[in-house]
Design a protein around this motif. Structure first.
Motif, PDB file in Angstrom:
ATOM      1  N   VAL A  15     131.185  49.346  58.356  1.00 41.91           N
ATOM      2  CA  VAL A  15     131.727  50.688  58.558  1.00 41.91           C
ATOM      3  C   VAL A  15     130.830  51.756  57.936  1.00 41.91           C
ATOM      4  O   VAL A  15     130.058  51.474  57.014  1.00 41.91           O
ATOM      5  CB  VAL A  15     133.125  50.818  57.903  1.00 41.91           C
ATOM      6  N   PRO A  16     130.953  53.000  58.418  1.00 47.96           N
ATOM      7  CA  PRO A  16     130.478  54.121  57.611  1.00 47.96           C
ATOM      8  C   PRO A  16     131.357  54.188  56.357  1.00 47.96           C
ATOM      9  O   PRO A  16     132.500  54.625  56.396  1.00 47.96           O
ATOM     10  CB  PRO A  16     130.693  55.337  58.522  1.00 47.96           C
ATOM     11  N   SER A  17     130.837  53.674  55.246  1.00 49.33           N
ATOM     12  CA  SER A  17     131.658  53.478  54.050  1.00 49.33           C
ATOM     13  C   SER A  17     132.071  54.787  53.421  1.00 49.33           C
ATOM     14  O   SER A  17     133.020  54.835  52.639  1.00 49.33           O
ATOM     15  CB  SER A  17     130.895  52.631  53.036  1.00 49.33           C
ATOM     16  N   MET A  18     131.348  55.828  53.699  1.00 49.41           N
ATOM     17  CA  MET A  18     131.750  57.185  53.321  1.00 49.41           C
ATOM     18  C   MET A  18     131.051  58.148  54.269  1.00 49.41           C
ATOM     19  O   MET A  18     130.093  57.796  54.956  1.00 49.41           O
ATOM     20  CB  MET A  18     131.396  57.491  51.860  1.00 49.41           C
ATOM     21  N   ARG A  19     131.539  59.371  54.324  1.00 50.69           N
ATOM     22  CA  ARG A  19     130.880  60.432  55.084  1.00 50.69           C
ATOM     23  C   ARG A  19     130.816  61.659  54.181  1.00 50.69           C
ATOM     24  O   ARG A  19     131.811  62.039  53.557  1.00 50.69           O
ATOM     25  CB  ARG A  19     131.635  60.755  56.380  1.00 50.69           C
ATOM     26  N   MET A  20     129.648  62.277  54.128  1.00 54.54           N
ATOM     27  CA  MET A  20     129.441  63.414  53.226  1.00 54.54           C
ATOM     28  C   MET A  20     128.583  64.454  53.927  1.00 54.54           C
ATOM     29  O   MET A  20     127.589  64.125  54.565  1.00 54.54           O
ATOM     30  CB  MET A  20     128.733  62.940  51.951  1.00 54.54           C
ATOM     31  N   VAL A  21     128.993  65.709  53.811  1.00 57.64           N
ATOM     32  CA  VAL A  21     128.171  66.844  54.245  1.00 57.64           C
ATOM     33  C   VAL A  21     128.087  67.816  53.083  1.00 57.64           C
ATOM     34  O   VAL A  21     129.116  68.278  52.579  1.00 57.64           O
ATOM     35  CB  VAL A  21     128.759  67.557  55.480  1.00 57.64           C
ATOM     36  N   VAL A  22     126.874  68.120  52.626  1.00 64.14           N
ATOM     37  CA  VAL A  22     126.666  69.060  51.521  1.00 64.14           C
ATOM     38  C   VAL A  22     126.084  70.344  52.081  1.00 64.14           C
ATOM     39  O   VAL A  22     125.075  70.327  52.804  1.00 64.14           O
ATOM     40  CB  VAL A  22     125.738  68.464  50.446  1.00 64.14           C
ATOM     41  N   VAL A  74     126.375  56.069  66.542  1.00 63.34           N
ATOM     42  CA  VAL A  74     126.332  56.904  65.343  1.00 63.34           C
ATOM     43  C   VAL A  74     127.545  56.634  64.470  1.00 63.34           C
ATOM     44  O   VAL A  74     127.412  56.434  63.252  1.00 63.34           O
ATOM     45  CB  VAL A  74     126.216  58.400  65.715  1.00 63.34           C
ATOM     46  N   ASN A  75     128.746  56.638  65.053  1.00 59.91           N
ATOM     47  CA  ASN A  75     129.923  56.194  64.300  1.00 59.91           C
ATOM     48  C   ASN A  75     129.881  54.673  64.273  1.00 59.91           C
ATOM     49  O   ASN A  75     130.478  53.983  65.102  1.00 59.91           O
ATOM     50  CB  ASN A  75     131.213  56.695  64.934  1.00 59.91           C
ATOM     51  N   ALA A  76     129.145  54.139  63.306  1.00 61.27           N
ATOM     52  CA  ALA A  76     128.696  52.746  63.319  1.00 61.27           C
ATOM     53  C   ALA A  76     129.765  51.801  62.783  1.00 61.27           C
ATOM     54  O   ALA A  76     129.620  51.201  61.724  1.00 61.27           O
ATOM     55  CB  ALA A  76     127.407  52.606  62.526  1.00 61.27           C
ATOM     56  N   THR A  77     130.836  51.659  63.542  1.00 62.77           N
ATOM     57  CA  THR A  77     131.899  50.702  63.191  1.00 62.77           C
ATOM     58  C   THR A  77     131.533  49.353  63.825  1.00 62.77           C
ATOM     59  O   THR A  77     131.984  49.020  64.919  1.00 62.77           O
ATOM     60  CB  THR A  77     133.257  51.209  63.695  1.00 62.77           C
ATOM     61  N   GLY A  78     130.699  48.592  63.124  1.00 65.03           N
ATOM     62  CA  GLY A  78     130.156  47.363  63.683  1.00 65.03           C
ATOM     63  C   GLY A  78     131.194  46.278  63.842  1.00 65.03           C
ATOM     64  O   GLY A  78     132.188  46.216  63.114  1.00 65.03           O
ATOM     65  N   TRP A  79     130.960  45.396  64.795  1.00 64.82           N
ATOM     66  CA  TRP A  79     131.846  44.268  65.044  1.00 64.82           C
ATOM     67  C   TRP A  79     130.995  43.056  65.376  1.00 64.82           C
ATOM     68  O   TRP A  79     129.862  43.154  65.833  1.00 64.82           O
ATOM     69  CB  TRP A  79     132.839  44.569  66.168  1.00 64.82           C
ATOM     70  N   ASP A  80     131.548  41.880  65.129  1.00 62.18           N
ATOM     71  CA  ASP A  80     130.838  40.627  65.324  1.00 62.18           C
ATOM     72  C   ASP A  80     131.189  40.078  66.698  1.00 62.18           C
ATOM     73  O   ASP A  80     132.297  39.594  66.919  1.00 62.18           O
ATOM     74  CB  ASP A  80     131.228  39.628  64.231  1.00 62.18           C
ATOM     75  N   ASP A 123     118.729  63.903  69.138  1.00 61.70           N
ATOM     76  CA  ASP A 123     119.093  64.660  70.340  1.00 61.70           C
ATOM     77  C   ASP A 123     120.230  65.637  70.056  1.00 61.70           C
ATOM     78  O   ASP A 123     120.207  66.797  70.515  1.00 61.70           O
ATOM     79  CB  ASP A 123     119.504  63.691  71.451  1.00 61.70           C
ATOM     80  N   LEU A 124     121.251  65.186  69.304  1.00 55.88           N
ATOM     81  CA  LEU A 124     122.382  66.063  68.999  1.00 55.88           C
ATOM     82  C   LEU A 124     121.956  67.240  68.137  1.00 55.88           C
ATOM     83  O   LEU A 124     122.442  68.374  68.316  1.00 55.88           O
ATOM     84  CB  LEU A 124     123.491  65.268  68.302  1.00 55.88           C
ATOM     85  N   LEU A 125     121.055  67.008  67.197  1.00 56.41           N
ATOM     86  CA  LEU A 125     120.574  68.110  66.362  1.00 56.41           C
ATOM     87  C   LEU A 125     119.771  69.110  67.185  1.00 56.41           C
ATOM     88  O   LEU A 125     119.900  70.335  66.994  1.00 56.41           O
ATOM     89  CB  LEU A 125     119.731  67.573  65.211  1.00 56.41           C
ATOM     90  N   GLU A 126     118.955  68.620  68.101  1.00 52.97           N
ATOM     91  CA  GLU A 126     118.201  69.544  68.952  1.00 52.97           C
ATOM     92  C   GLU A 126     119.141  70.397  69.790  1.00 52.97           C
ATOM     93  O   GLU A 126     118.918  71.604  69.965  1.00 52.97           O
ATOM     94  CB  GLU A 126     117.225  68.764  69.837  1.00 52.97           C
ATOM     95  N   GLU A 127     120.222  69.771  70.296  1.00 56.63           N
ATOM     96  CA  GLU A 127     121.206  70.539  71.058  1.00 56.63           C
ATOM     97  C   GLU A 127     121.902  71.568  70.176  1.00 56.63           C
ATOM     98  O   GLU A 127     122.086  72.735  70.577  1.00 56.63           O
ATOM     99  CB  GLU A 127     122.241  69.589  71.662  1.00 56.63           C
ATOM    100  N   ALA A 128     122.293  71.157  68.978  1.00 63.06           N
ATOM    101  CA  ALA A 128     122.991  72.080  68.077  1.00 63.06           C
ATOM    102  C   ALA A 128     122.082  73.227  67.664  1.00 63.06           C
ATOM    103  O   ALA A 128     122.526  74.388  67.559  1.00 63.06           O
ATOM    104  CB  ALA A 128     123.480  71.325  66.845  1.00 63.06           C
ATOM    105  N   MET A 158     127.779  69.185  61.694  1.00 58.82           N
ATOM    106  CA  MET A 158     127.330  67.969  61.019  1.00 58.82           C
ATOM    107  C   MET A 158     128.428  66.901  61.044  1.00 58.82           C
ATOM    108  O   MET A 158     128.166  65.718  61.292  1.00 58.82           O
ATOM    109  CB  MET A 158     126.942  68.296  59.582  1.00 58.82           C
ATOM    110  N   SER A 159     129.668  67.314  60.801  1.00 56.13           N
ATOM    111  CA  SER A 159     130.773  66.353  60.800  1.00 56.13           C
ATOM    112  C   SER A 159     131.028  65.790  62.189  1.00 56.13           C
ATOM    113  O   SER A 159     131.394  64.618  62.341  1.00 56.13           O
ATOM    114  CB  SER A 159     132.043  67.017  60.260  1.00 56.13           C
ATOM    115  N   ARG A 160     130.859  66.612  63.225  1.00 54.73           N
ATOM    116  CA  ARG A 160     131.028  66.102  64.587  1.00 54.73           C
ATOM    117  C   ARG A 160     129.994  65.022  64.898  1.00 54.73           C
ATOM    118  O   ARG A 160     130.300  64.036  65.570  1.00 54.73           O
ATOM    119  CB  ARG A 160     130.926  67.258  65.596  1.00 54.73           C
TER     120      ARG A 160
END
Length: 851
Positions: free
Chosen positions: A785-792, A769-775, A584-589, A600-602
């Motif tokens: 966690v998102p163990s890294m974030r990368m945009v190329v 999307v910012n998948a900071t999971g918790w138990d 949905d966010l990509l369609e909006e963008a 992409m970073s947002r």
């Protein structure tokens, strides 16, 4: 770290507590020297015997090394040296785990863990894989090992890492062995273990059946993937063609196995015990039981971007480890030739040569977890040193192993295997599996016979993933990339692709079984070959997309295929809240267009809670009083974003945490998890107020259950955050402590202080999307966690961005040990320099390795 190790280390630490009292007294004099003595030299000249020519290592302000060498041997030898400089304790710990040798480090309490791993035989398989690899791949692995060993020749004990000083205090010392190329390959098995199979879901279903739930009620807890609501990755028409012969086989191959043989209670309990003890194994990539181990990736074609060339994003969701799972690195041949074809940078694993996720001069790629069902348990009928298949005796494969124990006696074990795999029932973890058919109900079982349970898993068959990583690192186009993917056996991943010619693509690799009888959901009778794996899905029929009409591709652990796909990959997908939000966010963008790197970073940091959309309206309609009523009003105006300052997010997440045990109280000891499946199930039940799931002991009826959950949440948050709901903050609850894998949960404050870092707060949560999971069973602290974030950016490689969880160094108190942790928490990234000009401009250190 698993529960078993935590208990062992706690006992050991108690025994040496006096040692730390003494150390504390002299810490002021010796502490800084002890900590800093293992820090690497990163400038000037260093001798590296075995090189063919000098090698340059440039490091930027975050300690990211870029290696420049004239040939491939020197390139990988230097990478091994650099990995050892930055992360050798992590490498050494990893190889002890994968080889089943943790008792050598931590004592007799780890013997059961080692026996379990030795029985699976990760390193045993890796030794066979080494011989299967292409000669150049073996050469790269050998060169890497030579680089590690050259570093070890000059570094030992506390000079190697602070952890060795602590280990010396615990067990009197540890001799560091030379690095072996097989040590690198064995790490691939740990990746596969944490990212493969659906043992948790299979075990849960078996336990629910044994507890007396009907298959119909269980099906309500494991509903079909919502193909129409949350788009799958691929479309069968696009993959196989509208007239594909295989289409007619879809119903037959995907249909549940309604004729499967039932298991006795003893078998269900034994299978559960095997899984429970598997959870006690060391966590390499994250908690095995976590439903939040997944990933996001997406790629946008040039028709939608400002530059006219693609953008690619990736953020793998793994455990919150200290140091981070990843190590950033660049590997560059000074001149690209057939003999030296590497110009690549990105994220890799310490102990493994090459780059796992990243970009080279022609392409970029990312990974998310496909997670097909590639593990099956088989109940075997055993007679002496043989087992029975179709009435015929076959010899068991038998080997012996010796488990060495620090400050203890060696333990000799015998490992037995069938054609399905190793007998886990021979281990302490599976001891209850023997003799499970005393009152046999499996078709073909016999009273009085001896039974055992074998694990069949694709990762226990030697494969070629080691080759595939190197092929991917030097791929130049889509065809090269698919060749690399075809050799990527395990763990099966979703691979996204983009190149500097403007192409984008998606490919699912992996060895995925096609079963005879049975569907892999429950243990099968090993003595009936009709239940054996018959073949594997051909690579050409695995999901794939090249330059789709939409101009973008999203993979976020949702179903990889639509309902018409003819093969059974799995039915245990993520339910697609993250993937659909990204779509949905990509369609909006795109509609607002053109898309750029900042867009992409947002998206990476989007905290919208799609799983709450169907639930919040029911909560605000329920009558409650007092603090709960004031808190409920927060939900009326809540925008569904889980930002740290959000009071609505804090109350909603607390309500969700208390709702699950009230609603599913009859599932004990199997709890409904707060992941996407739980959200989808609850949303369905809210539309059915007469469902028997709403009948409970503490509250009965839909509105009463919802009210009780809100009241419990308000009471808890009042105790934690104060009396005024308007002052509650999600960020005060949802915090991360990056925890050292081997010493971070010792229970001894000073030790944990040495190695753990944080806390930091973050937005997001499970199925966001910012998948900071918790138990939800333990609290609100971040566990995955998102163990890294990368945009190329394929139009300007130096405009790419990246960050990972902690820092590139594995040395506690080194400036690069945790210098990315707070930026990560805020959603910031740093420039991902790729070209030599950009790397040199960003460099703050230059090291020359000389022969």
């Amino acid at each position: 770290m698993g529960v078993l190790r935590k208990r062992v280390l706690f006992r050991v630490f108690l025994g040496v507590l006096s040692t730390f009292v003494v150390l504390a007294l002299v810490g002021a004099l010796l502490g800084v020297w002890t900590v800093r003595r293992s820090f690497p030299q990163t400038s000037g000249d260093l001798a590296l015997p075995g090189l063919n020519a000098p090698v340059t290592v440039l490091r930027d302000g975050y300690g990211v090394p870029h290696v420049y060498a004239d040939d491939a041997h020197d390139l990988f030898m230097a990478q091994g040296f650099v990995h050892a400089q930055d992360r050798f304790w992590e490498m050494d710990f990893r190889r002890h785990v994968t080889a089943g040798r943790t008792a050598e480090l931590f004592g007799e309490g780890q013997v059961d863990t080692d026996v379990y791993l030795r029985t699976m035989g990760w390193r045993h398989v890796a030794e066979q894989e080494y011989d299967l690899l292409a000669p150049e791949s073996r050469g790269y692995l050998d060169a890497y090992a030579a680089g590690v060993n050259a570093w070890l020749d000059e570094n030992d004990g506390a000079e190697a890492s602070l952890e060795y000083a602590l280990l010396n205090a615990l067990n009197g010392g540890h001799t560091i062995e030379p690095w072996d190329p097989v040590d690198s390959l064995a790490w691939l098995k740990a990746m596969a273990w944490d990212l493969g199979g659906n043992m948790r879901e299979e075990t849960e279903r078996a336990r629910l059946l044994a507890a007396g739930l009907t298959e119909e009620r269980i099906a309500e807890l494991y509903p079909e993937y919502p193909y129409e609501e949350h788009l799958p990755i691929t479309d069968t028409d696009e993959l196989l063609g509208a007239e594909a012969d295989l289409r007619g086989e879809a119903d037959e191959r995907r249909a549940p196995d309604t004729d499967r043989p039932a298991l006795p209670e003893e078998a269900v309990a034994a299978v559960d015990d095997v899984y429970a003890r598997a959870l006690a194994l060391p966590e390499m990539l994250g908690p095995k039981s976590s439903p939040d181990l997944g990933s996001n990736s997406w790629v946008v074609g040039g028709e939608h971007t400002a530059s006219g060339l693609p953008l690619l994003a990736n953020d793998p969701h793994l455990g919150a480890a200290m140091p981070s799972t990843w190590h950033q690195v660049g590997l560059h041949c000074t001149e690209l030739t057939e003999a030296c074809p590497f110009d690549v940078a990105g994220f890799g694993f310490s102990g493994l040569p090459g780059v796992v996720i990243g970009q080279n001069e022609s392409i970029a790629w990312g990974f998310t977890n496909l997670n097909p069902d590639v593990m099956d348990l088989f109940v075997e009928r055993v007679e002496g040193d043989s087992y029975i298949v179709d009435g015929e005796a076959r010899p068991l494969e038998i080997r012996t192993e010796t488990v060495e124990v620090a400050d203890g006696e060696d333990v000799e074990i015998t490992v037995r295997s069938t054609h399905h795999g190793p007998l886990l029932s021979d281990t302490a973890a599976g001891e209850d599996l023997a003799g499970i058919a005393e009152e046999p109900t499996l078709e073909g079982a016999e009273e009085g016979a001896e039974y055992a349970v074998a694990l069949q898993w694709t990762a226990l068959t030697p494969g070629t993933t080691g080759d595939a990583l190197f092929v991917m690192n030097r791929a130049r186009d889509w065809e090269d990339f698919r060749v690399a993917a075809s050799g990527f056996d395990v763990p099966a991943q979703n691979l996204v692709y983009a190149d500097d010619e403007g192409n984008i693509g998606y490919q699912a690799p992996g060895v995925v079984p096609v079963r005879g009888k049975g569907d892999g959901r429950y243990p099968a009778p090993g003595w009936d070959s009709d239940y054996d794996w018959k073949e594997f899905i051909p690579f050409e029929e695995l999901p794939s997309v090249h330059n789709p009409a939409s101009g973008f591709i999203v993979t976020a652990n949702q179903s990889g295929v639509d309902a018409d796909y003819p093969h059974l990959l799995t039915d245990d997908w993520d339910y697609g809240y993250r993937s659909q939000r990204i779509n949905d966010l990509l369609e909006e963008a795109i509609a607002e267009g053109p898309v750029d790197g900042e867009d992409m970073s947002r998206i990476h940091m989007d905290s919208y809670h799609g799983g709450a959309v169907a639930i919040v309206p029911h909560l605000v309609d329920v009558e409650v009083e007092g603090t709960a009523a004031r808190a409920r009003e927060l939900l009326v105006d809540w925008d569904l974003y889980t930002e740290p300052d959000s009071a609505g997010a804090a109350f909603y997440q607390a309500t969700w945490r208390h709702l699950l045990p009230l609603l599913f109280d009859e599932l004990e000891p199997v709890a409904m998890t707060g992941n996407s499946r739980g959200m989808y199930v609850v949303a369905d039940l809210l539309e059915d107020p007469d469902s028997e799931w709403w009948e409970g002991e503490e509250a009965s009826g839909r509105d009463e259950v919802l009210a009780a959950a809100m009241e419990a949440a308000a009471e808890e948050l009042t105790g934690l955050l104060g009396d005024d709901p308007a002052d509650w903050r999600w960020g005060d609850l949802h915090i991360l402590t990056a925890t050292h894998q081997s010493f971070g949960t010792s229970g001894i404050g000073p030790v944990e202080w040495l190695f753990n870092r944080g806390p930091v707060e973050s937005s997001g949560g499970s199925a966001i999307v910012n998948a900071t999971g918790w138990d939800d069973k333990e609290g609100y602290a971040i566990t995955a966690v998102p163990s890294m974030r990368m945009v190329v950016d394929l139009s300007d490689r130096d405009a790419s961005t990246w960050v990972h969880l902690t820092g590139n160094s594995g040395h506690a108190f080194h400036p690069h040990y945790d210098d990315q942790l707070e930026p990560w928490g805020r959603g910031e990234t740093m420039p991902f320099a790729f070209t030599e000009d950009a790397v040199r401009a960003a460099a703050v250190d230059e090291l020359t390795l000389v022969p």
